[in-house]
Each structure stands twice: as C-alpha cells, then as structure tokens.
Design a protein around this motif. Structure first.
Motif, PDB file in Angstrom:
ATOM      1  N   THR A   1       6.013   9.223 -18.181  1.00  0.00           N
ATOM      2  CA  THR A   1       7.142   8.799 -19.246  1.00  0.00           C
ATOM      3  C   THR A   1       8.640   8.411 -18.756  1.00  0.00           C
ATOM      4  OG1 THR A   1       8.301  11.245 -19.362  1.00  0.00           O
ATOM      5  CG2 THR A   1       6.139  10.369 -20.547  1.00  0.00           C
ATOM      6  N   ASP A   2       9.011   8.289 -17.751  1.00  0.00           N
ATOM      7  CA  ASP A   2      10.190   7.774 -17.074  1.00  0.00           C
ATOM      8  C   ASP A   2      10.051   6.980 -16.562  1.00  0.00           C
ATOM      9  OD1 ASP A   2       9.472   8.637 -14.700  1.00  0.00           O
ATOM     10  OD2 ASP A   2      10.725  10.547 -14.044  1.00  0.00           O
ATOM     11  N   GLY A   3       8.960   5.987 -16.632  1.00  0.00           N
ATOM     12  CA  GLY A   3       8.446   4.906 -15.508  1.00  0.00           C
ATOM     13  C   GLY A   3       8.208   5.036 -14.076  1.00  0.00           C
ATOM     14  N   ALA A   4       8.426   6.359 -13.945  1.00  0.00           N
ATOM     15  CA  ALA A   4       8.133   6.375 -12.470  1.00  0.00           C
ATOM     16  C   ALA A   4       6.811   6.330 -11.683  1.00  0.00           C
ATOM     17  CB  ALA A   4       8.633   7.848 -11.912  1.00  0.00           C
ATOM     18  N   VAL A   5       6.370   5.911 -10.652  1.00  0.00           N
ATOM     19  CA  VAL A   5       4.670   5.663 -10.596  1.00  0.00           C
ATOM     20  C   VAL A   5       4.663   7.182  -9.159  1.00  0.00           C
ATOM     21  CG1 VAL A   5       3.501   4.615  -9.349  1.00  0.00           C
ATOM     22  CG2 VAL A   5       4.611   3.486 -10.845  1.00  0.00           C
ATOM     23  N   SER A   6       3.084   7.297  -9.156  1.00  0.00           N
ATOM     24  CA  SER A   6       3.284   8.589  -8.160  1.00  0.00           C
ATOM     25  C   SER A   6       1.738   7.850  -7.787  1.00  0.00           C
ATOM     26  CB  SER A   6       3.956   9.893  -8.342  1.00  0.00           C
ATOM     27  OG  SER A   6       3.689  10.230  -9.476  1.00  0.00           O
TER      28      SER A   6
ATOM     29  N   SER B   1       0.882  -1.096  -0.171  1.00  0.00           N
ATOM     30  CA  SER B   1      -0.432   0.337   0.271  1.00  0.00           C
ATOM     31  C   SER B   1       0.741   1.150   0.139  1.00  0.00           C
ATOM     32  CB  SER B   1      -0.963   0.287   0.605  1.00  0.00           C
ATOM     33  OG  SER B   1      -1.642   0.821   1.758  1.00  0.00           O
ATOM     34  N   SER B   2      -0.109   2.651  -0.890  1.00  0.00           N
ATOM     35  CA  SER B   2       1.503   3.905  -0.346  1.00  0.00           C
ATOM     36  C   SER B   2       1.152   3.960   0.652  1.00  0.00           C
ATOM     37  CB  SER B   2       0.351   4.347  -1.721  1.00  0.00           C
ATOM     38  OG  SER B   2      -0.897   4.556  -1.406  1.00  0.00           O
ATOM     39  N   VAL B   3       0.067   3.941   1.321  1.00  0.00           N
ATOM     40  CA  VAL B   3      -0.630   4.264   2.627  1.00  0.00           C
ATOM     41  C   VAL B   3      -0.623   6.300   2.604  1.00  0.00           C
ATOM     42  CG1 VAL B   3       0.484   5.321   5.019  1.00  0.00           C
ATOM     43  CG2 VAL B   3       0.961   3.142   3.750  1.00  0.00           C
ATOM     44  N   THR B   4      -1.141   6.574   1.735  1.00  0.00           N
ATOM     45  CA  THR B   4      -1.839   7.615   0.876  1.00  0.00           C
ATOM     46  C   THR B   4      -3.402   7.674   1.205  1.00  0.00           C
ATOM     47  OG1 THR B   4      -1.886   7.370  -1.311  1.00  0.00           O
ATOM     48  CG2 THR B   4      -0.008   7.853  -0.338  1.00  0.00           C
ATOM     49  N   SER B   5      -3.980   6.747   1.884  1.00  0.00           N
ATOM     50  CA  SER B   5      -5.194   7.160   2.666  1.00  0.00           C
ATOM     51  C   SER B   5      -6.060   8.716   2.970  1.00  0.00           C
ATOM     52  CB  SER B   5      -6.355   6.032   3.044  1.00  0.00           C
ATOM     53  OG  SER B   5      -5.702   6.198   3.984  1.00  0.00           O
ATOM     54  N   GLY B   6      -7.130   8.573   2.970  1.00  0.00           N
ATOM     55  CA  GLY B   6      -7.481   9.916   3.405  1.00  0.00           C
ATOM     56  C   GLY B   6      -7.009  11.142   2.403  1.00  0.00           C
ATOM     57  N   HIS B   7      -6.877  11.112   1.346  1.00  0.00           N
ATOM     58  CA  HIS B   7      -7.005  12.104   0.097  1.00  0.00           C
ATOM     59  C   HIS B   7      -7.678  11.667  -1.016  1.00  0.00           C
ATOM     60  CE1 HIS B   7      -2.982  12.638   2.300  1.00  0.00           C
ATOM     61  NE2 HIS B   7      -3.439  13.352   1.907  1.00  0.00           N
ATOM     62  N   ASP B   8      -9.305  11.379  -0.780  1.00  0.00           N
ATOM     63  CA  ASP B   8     -10.884  11.232  -1.812  1.00  0.00           C
ATOM     64  C   ASP B   8      -9.847  11.614  -2.879  1.00  0.00           C
ATOM     65  OD1 ASP B   8     -11.090  10.179   0.391  1.00  0.00           O
ATOM     66  OD2 ASP B   8     -13.271  11.264  -0.112  1.00  0.00           O
ATOM     67  N   GLY B   9      -9.559  11.625  -4.191  1.00  0.00           N
ATOM     68  CA  GLY B   9      -9.855  11.566  -5.063  1.00  0.00           C
ATOM     69  C   GLY B   9      -8.219  11.798  -6.248  1.00  0.00           C
ATOM     70  N   ALA B  10      -7.636  10.935  -5.193  1.00  0.00           N
ATOM     71  CA  ALA B  10      -5.842  10.997  -5.392  1.00  0.00           C
ATOM     72  C   ALA B  10      -5.764   9.985  -6.973  1.00  0.00           C
ATOM     73  CB  ALA B  10      -5.091  10.377  -4.614  1.00  0.00           C
ATOM     74  N   TYR B  11      -4.951  10.156  -7.265  1.00  0.00           N
ATOM     75  CA  TYR B  11      -4.709   8.742  -8.959  1.00  0.00           C
ATOM     76  C   TYR B  11      -3.302   8.721  -9.202  1.00  0.00           C
ATOM     77  CZ  TYR B  11      -3.191  13.138 -11.377  1.00  0.00           C
ATOM     78  OH  TYR B  11      -2.896  14.310 -11.404  1.00  0.00           O
ATOM     79  N   ARG B  12      -3.005   7.332  -9.435  1.00  0.00           N
ATOM     80  CA  ARG B  12      -1.844   7.338  -9.766  1.00  0.00           C
ATOM     81  C   ARG B  12      -1.412   7.420 -11.000  1.00  0.00           C
ATOM     82  NH1 ARG B  12       0.695   2.971 -12.718  1.00  0.00           N
ATOM     83  NH2 ARG B  12      -0.674   3.855 -14.300  1.00  0.00           N
ATOM     84  N   TYR B  13      -0.124   8.238 -11.584  1.00  0.00           N
ATOM     85  CA  TYR B  13       0.484   8.767 -12.336  1.00  0.00           C
ATOM     86  C   TYR B  13       1.767   7.636 -12.539  1.00  0.00           C
ATOM     87  CZ  TYR B  13       2.058  11.567 -15.563  1.00  0.00           C
ATOM     88  OH  TYR B  13       2.682  12.118 -17.072  1.00  0.00           O
TER      89      TYR B  13
ATOM     90  N   GLY C   1      -1.647  18.092  -7.746  1.00  0.00           N
ATOM     91  CA  GLY C   1      -0.984  18.509  -7.563  1.00  0.00           C
ATOM     92  C   GLY C   1      -0.116  19.031  -7.252  1.00  0.00           C
ATOM     93  N   THR C   2      -0.176  17.414  -5.729  1.00  0.00           N
ATOM     94  CA  THR C   2       1.220  17.468  -5.182  1.00  0.00           C
ATOM     95  C   THR C   2       0.780  16.046  -5.266  1.00  0.00           C
ATOM     96  OG1 THR C   2       0.448  19.350  -4.393  1.00  0.00           O
ATOM     97  CG2 THR C   2       1.293  17.526  -2.768  1.00  0.00           C
ATOM     98  N   THR C   3       2.670  15.588  -5.366  1.00  0.00           N
ATOM     99  CA  THR C   3       2.740  14.191  -5.358  1.00  0.00           C
ATOM    100  C   THR C   3       3.083  14.023  -3.449  1.00  0.00           C
ATOM    101  OG1 THR C   3       4.475  14.710  -7.091  1.00  0.00           O
ATOM    102  CG2 THR C   3       4.802  12.276  -5.386  1.00  0.00           C
TER     103      THR C   3
END
Length: 79
Positions: free
Chosen positions: A55-60, A40-52, A65-67
C-alpha cells in the motif's frame, strides 16, 4: 497494478514497452518489448516466491513470509 496486490509464480504484468514476470523459480524479471531480460531480482531458487506491491508503493519478493528482495543492508557506524 493496484496497491496491495500479488504477482504469483508464472504470472506477468505488461505495459506497451515492458513485461514483468514472476517466474516459477522465484525470480522477478523485467523484459523489454523484444523479450530481452533487462532487470532481475536475483531471487531464483525459491520456488513459490511471489511479488507483492504494498500500500506504500514498495515492491518486494516474498517467500514463506520472508522478504527476499529488496535485501536489507546493515548500516555501518563509525567507531
């Protein structure tokens, strides 16, 4: 997934062994084939966040607009 794609809240991406789900609470979770959460990314509590997937292969995980993940760590320098 191809680079420069998003996984929006409630969407999943699957292989034969795992499923990656961007939960609606903002948490990115990887499940095994038996639906046990294995990471898990442990990022709950941020309704509407998405995974990106950049092009460099990095997942965030991004929220307004905040990583959120990966978290940046400050480097320590010796005095």
């Amino acid at each position: 997934m191809r680079h420069d794609q998003q996984l929006m809240p409630g969407e999943s991406w699957q292989t034969s062994r795992t499923t990656m789900t961007m939960q609606t609470d903002g948490n990115l979770v990887v499940y095994d084939k038996d639906t046990w959460g294995v990471w898990s990314s442990v990022t709950s509590g941020h309704d509407g966040a998405y995974r990106y997937f950049g092009t460099d292969g990095a997942v965030s995980v991004v929220y307004h607009g905040t990583t959120l993940w990966p978290r940046r760590r400050r480097s320590r320098t010796r005095p």
